[in-house]
Design an enzyme around this catalytic site. Sequence first.
Site, short mmCIF file in Angstrom:
data_model
loop_
_atom_site.label_atom_id
_atom_site.label_comp_id
_atom_site.label_asym_id
_atom_site.label_seq_id
_atom_site.Cartn_x
_atom_site.Cartn_y
_atom_site.Cartn_z
N SER A 41 35.21 33.85 36.72
CA SER A 41 34.53 35.14 36.81
C SER A 41 34.74 35.91 35.53
O SER A 41 35.78 35.78 34.86
CB SER A 41 35.08 35.95 37.99
OG SER A 41 34.61 37.30 37.94
N TYR B 230 42.64 39.14 41.79
CA TYR B 230 41.49 38.32 41.39
C TYR B 230 41.44 38.17 39.88
O TYR B 230 41.25 37.06 39.36
CB TYR B 230 40.20 38.95 41.90
CG TYR B 230 39.00 38.05 41.79
CD1 TYR B 230 38.87 36.93 42.62
CD2 TYR B 230 37.99 38.31 40.87
CE1 TYR B 230 37.76 36.10 42.52
CE2 TYR B 230 36.88 37.48 40.76
CZ TYR B 230 36.77 36.38 41.59
OH TYR B 230 35.68 35.55 41.50
#
Length: 230
Positions: A136, A152
């Site tokens: 990501s 994350y």
Amino acid sequence: MRYAITGASRGLGLEFVRQLLNRGDSIDAGARSPAEARQLQGLAQDSRGRLRIHTLDVSNPRSVAAFAAEVGQGQPVDVLINNAGVFGKNEPLGRLDFEDVEKTLTTNALGPLRLTSALLPALRRGEARRVVHITSVLGSIGDNAMGGYYGYRLSKAALNMGMRNMHLELRAEGFVTIVINQVWVQTDMGGPQAPLRPEESVHAMLQVIDGLSVEQSGRFFNYDGSEIPW
């Protein structure tokens, strides 16, 4: 070609399976609960044996070892797509749930590292020798201007570094390994407000994966093939 794909029961993983089957490839798909993965099971029934489904929890070492043993069995794996991941909680520093952060790191960073290591003999038997990690842009340090999402972000930054190490270790053997940003997609994780549909994201990522050269190994790509700062 023969692919191994994690997190294949829904979202991008399921779409990878669907598009690869449509073009004639063979897939070993990992899912935490295969019996509940009805769409994946439906694809397997229509695949004429080109899709095999296995139980896989990338956060569990025994599950990873069992998956690798089933998928390997003396057979080659041409491309591994480490897609499985969790988003975790978004909390400020003073209220961080460290158990959740640890779970996110275990799944998103250690999971791909553990599985790639376990499947390395099968990947060495493959012709393509490609290892793709779905990451990501939130794992980019250079692009982080808003903060938040501690678990994350940490997990994807760690995944990116793990990929870079793999590249440096395995490039002499002809391996091509990258991280690729899936972008914000309309999945259970991304939500319906995301601007891109899974089929669009996966189609673009497969074009990048198919066109990879040895010179592109070790790099951080966006889903459309453009590069992202570390």
